[in-house]
Design a protein around this motif. Structure first.
Motif, PDB file in Angstrom:
ATOM      1  N   LEU A   1       0.828  -1.198   0.000  1.00 45.19           N
ATOM      2  CA  LEU A   1       0.000   0.000   0.000  1.00 45.19           C
ATOM      3  C   LEU A   1       0.866   1.254   0.000  1.00 45.19           C
ATOM      4  CD1 LEU A   1      -2.631  -1.057   2.700  1.00 45.19           C
ATOM      5  CD2 LEU A   1      -2.702  -1.448   0.224  1.00 45.19           C
ATOM      6  N   ASP A   2       0.312   2.361  -0.544  1.00 41.79           N
ATOM      7  CA  ASP A   2       1.040   3.619  -0.487  1.00 41.79           C
ATOM      8  C   ASP A   2       1.044   4.137   0.955  1.00 41.79           C
ATOM      9  OD1 ASP A   2      -1.234   5.508   0.025  1.00 41.79           O
ATOM     10  OD2 ASP A   2      -1.877   4.860  -1.952  1.00 41.79           O
ATOM     11  N   LEU A   3       1.895   5.131   1.224  1.00 41.52           N
ATOM     12  CA  LEU A   3       2.151   5.566   2.599  1.00 41.52           C
ATOM     13  C   LEU A   3       0.888   6.025   3.316  1.00 41.52           C
ATOM     14  CD1 LEU A   3       4.138   6.139   4.876  1.00 41.52           C
ATOM     15  CD2 LEU A   3       4.556   8.387   3.848  1.00 41.52           C
ATOM     16  N   LYS A   4       0.062   6.848   2.664  1.00 42.48           N
ATOM     17  CA  LYS A   4      -1.132   7.374   3.313  1.00 42.48           C
ATOM     18  C   LYS A   4      -2.115   6.257   3.638  1.00 42.48           C
ATOM     19  CE  LYS A   4      -4.863  10.751   2.874  1.00 42.48           C
ATOM     20  NZ  LYS A   4      -5.508  11.778   2.019  1.00 42.48           N
ATOM     21  N   LEU A   5      -2.361   5.367   2.667  1.00 39.78           N
ATOM     22  CA  LEU A   5      -3.297   4.269   2.884  1.00 39.78           C
ATOM     23  C   LEU A   5      -2.744   3.296   3.923  1.00 39.78           C
ATOM     24  CD1 LEU A   5      -5.900   2.825   2.210  1.00 39.78           C
ATOM     25  CD2 LEU A   5      -4.759   1.771   0.235  1.00 39.78           C
ATOM     26  N   ARG A   6      -1.439   3.105   3.891  1.00 41.47           N
ATOM     27  CA  ARG A   6      -0.803   2.202   4.867  1.00 41.47           C
ATOM     28  C   ARG A   6      -1.029   2.709   6.285  1.00 41.47           C
ATOM     29  NH1 ARG A   6       5.022  -0.563   3.961  1.00 41.47           N
ATOM     30  NH2 ARG A   6       5.190  -1.678   5.937  1.00 41.47           N
ATOM     31  N   THR A   7      -0.879   4.023   6.474  1.00 40.38           N
ATOM     32  CA  THR A   7      -1.102   4.613   7.797  1.00 40.38           C
ATOM     33  C   THR A   7      -2.555   4.458   8.221  1.00 40.38           C
ATOM     34  OG1 THR A   7       0.665   6.223   7.400  1.00 40.38           O
ATOM     35  CG2 THR A   7      -0.882   6.717   9.161  1.00 40.38           C
ATOM     36  N   GLU A   8      -3.484   4.687   7.298  1.00 36.20           N
ATOM     37  CA  GLU A   8      -4.903   4.529   7.608  1.00 36.20           C
ATOM     38  C   GLU A   8      -5.219   3.086   8.004  1.00 36.20           C
ATOM     39  OE1 GLU A   8      -6.980   5.798   4.143  1.00 36.20           O
ATOM     40  OE2 GLU A   8      -6.524   7.923   4.418  1.00 36.20           O
ATOM     41  N   MET A   9      -4.634   2.129   7.279  1.00 36.86           N
ATOM     42  CA  MET A   9      -4.912   0.727   7.561  1.00 36.86           C
ATOM     43  C   MET A   9      -4.289   0.277   8.881  1.00 36.86           C
ATOM     44  SD  MET A   9      -7.002  -0.150   5.321  1.00 36.86           S
ATOM     45  CE  MET A   9      -7.125  -1.830   5.919  1.00 36.86           C
ATOM     46  N   GLN A  10      -3.217   0.924   9.306  1.00 37.50           N
ATOM     47  CA  GLN A  10      -2.657   0.623  10.623  1.00 37.50           C
ATOM     48  C   GLN A  10      -3.696   0.895  11.703  1.00 37.50           C
ATOM     49  OE1 GLN A  10       0.947   2.897  11.036  1.00 37.50           O
ATOM     50  NE2 GLN A  10       1.977   1.842   9.361  1.00 37.50           N
ATOM     51  N   TYR A  11      -4.336   2.064  11.612  1.00 35.98           N
ATOM     52  CA  TYR A  11      -5.388   2.407  12.577  1.00 35.98           C
ATOM     53  C   TYR A  11      -6.547   1.415  12.490  1.00 35.98           C
ATOM     54  CZ  TYR A  11      -3.295   6.958  13.682  1.00 35.98           C
ATOM     55  OH  TYR A  11      -2.460   7.958  14.116  1.00 35.98           O
ATOM     56  N   GLU A  12      -6.934   1.077  11.258  1.00 37.02           N
ATOM     57  CA  GLU A  12      -8.075   0.176  11.073  1.00 37.02           C
ATOM     58  C   GLU A  12      -7.783  -1.222  11.635  1.00 37.02           C
ATOM     59  OE1 GLU A  12     -10.186  -0.054   7.472  1.00 37.02           O
ATOM     60  OE2 GLU A  12      -9.998   2.071   6.990  1.00 37.02           O
ATOM     61  N   LEU A  13      -6.585  -1.724  11.359  1.00 35.77           N
ATOM     62  CA  LEU A  13      -6.221  -3.053  11.851  1.00 35.77           C
ATOM     63  C   LEU A  13      -6.208  -3.096  13.374  1.00 35.77           C
ATOM     64  CD1 LEU A  13      -3.329  -4.639   9.744  1.00 35.77           C
ATOM     65  CD2 LEU A  13      -5.583  -5.575  10.195  1.00 35.77           C
ATOM     66  N   ARG A  14      -5.612  -2.068  13.966  1.00 40.06           N
ATOM     67  CA  ARG A  14      -5.540  -2.031  15.435  1.00 40.06           C
ATOM     68  C   ARG A  14      -6.939  -1.950  16.041  1.00 40.06           C
ATOM     69  NH1 ARG A  14      -4.380  -3.733  19.707  1.00 40.06           N
ATOM     70  NH2 ARG A  14      -3.006  -2.784  21.212  1.00 40.06           N
TER      71      ARG A  14
END
Length: 364
Positions: free
Chosen positions: A167-180
């Protein structure tokens, strides 16, 4: 073994021909926590996932799941599901059928499949996407489909093998929050593999840092960052200034040709040590007020801070993260609190390290 322990490795070794990938690894995983296996490529973290999932067999040692040895239990009989790096979704099936695939293999009734798939989609915020083709989904949506496919089988553990790396950086950061957030809502154990230290620090309850098939250190993100056990961990987790020193006595340490107050104790008098000070713990001041006097070699603007490389009077390099701007070639002072100094004992085991830290309780 405590009731909270769901997975235990006991002296697990994995070899491929003459190559040792894991070397007598032991650890415990508690129920309902988010764990991260962190380390460089080839360190053994994905091998641990494969051993838990049943895709690979241990050469030596025991793998315990819910109190029972599972070394010989096939993958389809284990209460775990894996989310792979490429998600491994079926392009010829729509979202609903991708998620339902495992349930159909188990011959679950249609009404139950419909309910569980609908619930899983709701959980990952994809309600209404049942008929959407996989090829029409974004990277973040595909990842959520892969997670829905994992949770629909109601596993006790979800294994995630670098699922954010594409994933690109912005989406990767968003998915970190979602996964947690998803892990907390599910309340089940997640074991996440990454080589990205910032990702590990942001998401985890506990981190295992691996190198060359050995767990170098385990603990909370704060423990790992603030109290690294050795040079590898200190250097791999964030950025560090690591320089040689010696322990003068309890609470006094010598480095950069000066003696400083610190918070460490229990080492031998004049014992050689390594000193770690994080760049953000160094404060710029004028030369006369600085505990260290340094010359600025280079400076880069990183958005939230300046990254300043300096050299002290005896040739030690120092990296400083500061909101203050410096000028290349000028002399500045650096100051820091005693708590910012972390003393690392040479060749100290994690068990010895933990005992030393425990001895500080109630003393500082």
């Amino acid at each position: 073994m405590a009731d909270t322990t769901i997975i235990q490795f006991k002296d697990v070794t994995k070899r491929y021909d003459d190559q040792t990938v894991l070397d007598q690894v032991s650890f415990e995983i508690e129920r309902g926590k988010f764990y991260t296996l962190l380390g460089p490529s080839g360190c053994g973290k994905t091998t641990i996932l494969r051993l838990i999932a049943g895709f690979s067999e241990a050469t030596e040692g025991d793998i315990i799941f819910n109190g029972k040895r599972i070394n010989d239990v096939p993958a389809n009989k284990r209460q775990v599901n894996t989310v792979f790096q490429d998600y491994a979704l079926f392009p010829h099936l729509n979202v609903f059928e991708n998620i339902a695939f495992g349930l159909r293999i188990k011959k679950v009734k249609e009404a139950e499949i419909a309910k569980r798939v609908t619930d899983a989609l709701k959980f990952v915020n994809l309600s209404g996407y049942e008929k959407r083709e996989i090829t029409e989904m974004s990277g973040g949506q595909r990842q959520r489909v892969a997670i829905a496919r994992a949770i629909v089988n109601e596993p006790e553990v979800i294994l995630l093998d670098e699922p954010l790396s594409a994933l690109d950086l912005k989406l990767r950061t968003e998915m970190q929050y979602e996964l947690r957030d998803l892990q907390r809502r599910l309340g089940i154990t997640f074991i996440f593999v990454t080589h990205d230290q910032e990702e590990a620090l942001a998401m985890s309850d506990e981190i295992f840092v691996l190198n060359h098939g050995v767990i170098q250190q385990s603990g909370t993100p704060t423990d790992i960052y603030d109290e690294p056990i050795n040079r590898f961990v200190a250097d791999f987790i964030g950025e560090s200034n690591i320089i040689p020193g010696r322990m003068v006595e309890d609470y006094r340490v010598w480095f950069a040709e000066k003696e400083f107050e610190c918070v460490d104790r229990g080492l031998e008098l004049n014992e050689p040590v390594e000193i770690v000070i994080r760049p953000e713990d160094l404060e710029i001041t004028n030369v006369t007020q600085g505990k260290l006097q340094v010359t600025v070699d280079s400076q880069l603007f990183r958005g939230v801070h300046y990254e300043i490389a300096c050299m002290d009077e005896v040739g030690n390099e120092w990296l400083v993260h500061s909101t203050k701007k410096a000028t290349v070639g000028e002399q500045i002072g650096l100051t820091f609190d005693p708590e910012a100094i972390h003393v690392m004992r040479l060749n100290e085991t994690e068990e010895e390290f933990d005992k030393r830290l425990e001895s500080y309780d109630g003393v500082l």
